[in-house]
Design an enzyme around this catalytic site. Sequence first.
Site, PDB file in Angstrom:
ATOM      1  N   LYS A  29     -82.038  37.081  73.009  1.00 50.82           N
ATOM      2  CA  LYS A  29     -82.290  36.143  71.935  1.00 50.82           C
ATOM      3  C   LYS A  29     -81.875  34.668  72.443  1.00 50.82           C
ATOM      4  O   LYS A  29     -80.729  34.334  72.356  1.00 50.82           O
ATOM      5  CB  LYS A  29     -81.940  36.400  70.584  1.00 50.82           C
ATOM      6  CG  LYS A  29     -82.636  35.787  69.385  1.00 50.82           C
ATOM      7  CD  LYS A  29     -82.084  34.457  69.166  1.00 50.82           C
ATOM      8  CE  LYS A  29     -80.826  34.004  69.055  1.00 50.82           C
ATOM      9  NZ  LYS A  29     -80.427  32.538  68.771  1.00 50.82           N
ATOM     10  N   PRO A  30     -82.763  33.733  72.833  1.00 54.26           N
ATOM     11  CA  PRO A  30     -82.239  32.457  73.188  1.00 54.26           C
ATOM     12  C   PRO A  30     -82.234  31.546  72.213  1.00 54.26           C
ATOM     13  O   PRO A  30     -82.820  31.792  71.147  1.00 54.26           O
ATOM     14  CB  PRO A  30     -83.248  31.863  74.032  1.00 54.26           C
ATOM     15  CG  PRO A  30     -84.608  32.511  73.310  1.00 54.26           C
ATOM     16  CD  PRO A  30     -84.245  34.034  73.167  1.00 54.26           C
TER      17      PRO A  30
ATOM     18  N   GLY B 251     -71.344  31.084  72.092  1.00 54.93           N
ATOM     19  CA  GLY B 251     -71.846  30.022  71.207  1.00 54.93           C
ATOM     20  C   GLY B 251     -70.431  29.725  70.316  1.00 54.93           C
ATOM     21  O   GLY B 251     -69.221  29.802  70.911  1.00 54.93           O
ATOM     22  N   SER B 252     -70.625  29.183  69.267  1.00 49.48           N
ATOM     23  CA  SER B 252     -69.431  28.803  68.526  1.00 49.48           C
ATOM     24  C   SER B 252     -68.481  29.942  67.944  1.00 49.48           C
ATOM     25  O   SER B 252     -68.886  31.016  67.575  1.00 49.48           O
ATOM     26  CB  SER B 252     -69.908  27.721  67.274  1.00 49.48           C
ATOM     27  OG  SER B 252     -70.616  28.586  66.270  1.00 49.48           O
TER      28      SER B 252
ATOM     29  N   GLU C 189     -68.160  34.730  74.038  1.00 51.45           N
ATOM     30  CA  GLU C 189     -67.583  33.543  74.816  1.00 51.45           C
ATOM     31  C   GLU C 189     -67.817  32.415  73.624  1.00 51.45           C
ATOM     32  O   GLU C 189     -68.829  32.099  73.485  1.00 51.45           O
ATOM     33  CB  GLU C 189     -68.248  33.448  76.253  1.00 51.45           C
ATOM     34  CG  GLU C 189     -67.766  32.429  76.864  1.00 51.45           C
ATOM     35  CD  GLU C 189     -68.419  30.891  76.760  1.00 51.45           C
ATOM     36  OE1 GLU C 189     -67.481  30.296  76.182  1.00 51.45           O
ATOM     37  OE2 GLU C 189     -69.378  30.485  77.269  1.00 51.45           O
TER      38      GLU C 189
ATOM     39  N   CYS D 134     -69.004  24.360  77.131  1.00 51.20           N
ATOM     40  CA  CYS D 134     -67.997  24.705  76.460  1.00 51.20           C
ATOM     41  C   CYS D 134     -66.711  24.473  77.321  1.00 51.20           C
ATOM     42  O   CYS D 134     -65.809  24.575  77.007  1.00 51.20           O
ATOM     43  CB  CYS D 134     -68.085  26.451  76.270  1.00 51.20           C
ATOM     44  SG  CYS D 134     -68.437  27.358  77.748  1.00 51.20           S
TER      45      CYS D 134
ATOM     46  N   GLU E  59     -63.879  20.920  69.215  1.00 52.83           N
ATOM     47  CA  GLU E  59     -64.961  20.693  70.241  1.00 52.83           C
ATOM     48  C   GLU E  59     -65.810  19.547  70.034  1.00 52.83           C
ATOM     49  O   GLU E  59     -66.350  19.628  68.954  1.00 52.83           O
ATOM     50  CB  GLU E  59     -65.162  21.890  70.619  1.00 52.83           C
ATOM     51  CG  GLU E  59     -66.084  21.825  71.804  1.00 52.83           C
ATOM     52  CD  GLU E  59     -66.499  23.599  72.187  1.00 52.83           C
ATOM     53  OE1 GLU E  59     -66.809  23.947  73.598  1.00 52.83           O
ATOM     54  OE2 GLU E  59     -66.957  24.365  71.261  1.00 52.83           O
TER      55      GLU E  59
ATOM     56  N   SER F  28     -66.493  26.947  87.179  1.00 50.54           N
ATOM     57  CA  SER F  28     -67.231  28.207  86.865  1.00 50.54           C
ATOM     58  C   SER F  28     -67.512  28.457  88.357  1.00 50.54           C
ATOM     59  O   SER F  28     -67.979  27.917  89.328  1.00 50.54           O
ATOM     60  CB  SER F  28     -68.710  27.729  86.165  1.00 50.54           C
ATOM     61  OG  SER F  28     -68.065  27.206  84.895  1.00 50.54           O
TER      62      SER F  28
END
Length: 481
Positions: free
Chosen positions: A178-179, A232-233, A254, A288, A385, A445
Amino acid sequence: MSVDPTLTHVHGLLARLAPPTSHDTFSVLDPSTGEPIAEVARVGAAEVDAAVDAAADALPAWSATAPRRRSEILHAAHALMLAELEPLALLMSLEMGKTRADARAEVRYAAEFFRWFAEEAVRIGGELRTAPGGANRIATVHRPVGVALLLTPWNFPAAMATRKLAPALAAGCTALLKPAEDTPLTAVYLGDLLSRAGVPDGVVHVLTTDRPAELVEWALADARVRKVSFTGSTPVGRSLLRQTADRVVNTSLELGGNAPFLVLEDADLDDAVEGAMYAKMRNGGQACTSANRFLVHSAVVDDFAERLTGRMAALRVGPGTDEATELGPMVNAKRQRDLAARVDGAVGAGAKVHTGGEPLERPGFFYPATVLSGVGRESVLSVEETFGPIAPIIEVESDDDAVALATDTEFGLAAYVYSRDLGRALSVGERLQAGMVGVNRGAISDPAAPFGGMKQSGLGREGGFEGIHEYLEVSYLAVAW
């Protein structure tokens, strides 16, 4: 390069994804203009149920597929992504707004997850040992968790998808991807690419919607969905944990960050600014791992601010699809408004603007590269953030002061530290409560390294040797012979 062939290809994929009788769609916007570039199917409960049915039906055969064959398919996906780098990069620039340079780098990074986990697929291990009492053997094997629901964000639409899909497929799981509603086109492209690479029908399903809470609720209502991986958040992550708790679903998260970038008084300022530009401005600050606050020793704070301002002010702003662009738009109007409000609040509290500081008067969702000094330690720019091209500089007096401020947060995803004394930098880096620390470098990364955070920045790790184990269960067999 003309965008028409890419968009035509994507529209064809979307037509196959949507049910023939469905007219329920939502628009995907070009953030450089605010205008629609595509209509995407909004899947409903029936489509989600059908996808879970198909994924559950495909699971036994895919789990039983030889690891070498799964590896070959992932290698083929890696090769296809690199062969189709330009159209895929252009597509991301169109729907997300990232620069062509960032988009190309993301395709290469995203493809590497297919190659890394292709190699891990044939190394899924087990163990056989004698029990301490000597009467029996302890055998362990790793088995795929099952049907996995993969929820990805908008900021890295290719890399966040492959970072989840690759280990899931390598482990023998089937997947529902699910994008994010802002960037669904890249996911649709990847679904088609995986099919062309040899992934069997039913193994991967791309589910597009602008109503994610409904889709997740429908999917988690089915007991056959045994894994959730979300990027996500933190607030959404907390909500997901509550939902998955009812069925004790295997969950990886994450989540958000508040990455400190420490510049000690003995830092090489040229290197520190170079690292700051990457750590802050990669993807326009919409990452992030982005350096969220710059904690700079008082002895060098003015020099650092001047150097960083010169670099930030020189960035060329424009549409992501333009080869000359160095800073594209924010992903949507809400993101643009939020950045403006945060900067206005900091300035109202006494912060000094060195460059930027106001939305650009042009179509689309642009916000300029902004440097602020004199930012308060309790400012929203310091404690939350930001997710944008804003660099707040906070003056510190010592290593202890910097570490205390850096760790005074509920987040612990990434951090950075610069010092000419490597031992000192390592010592400070080990005191930072972060899952990833860049020591004298702004790029951290790597598909071969474990990616994840501490505290409320998440659970589990993606990438590295650890990544595949998020999609495997350990089964112990007590054996006597």
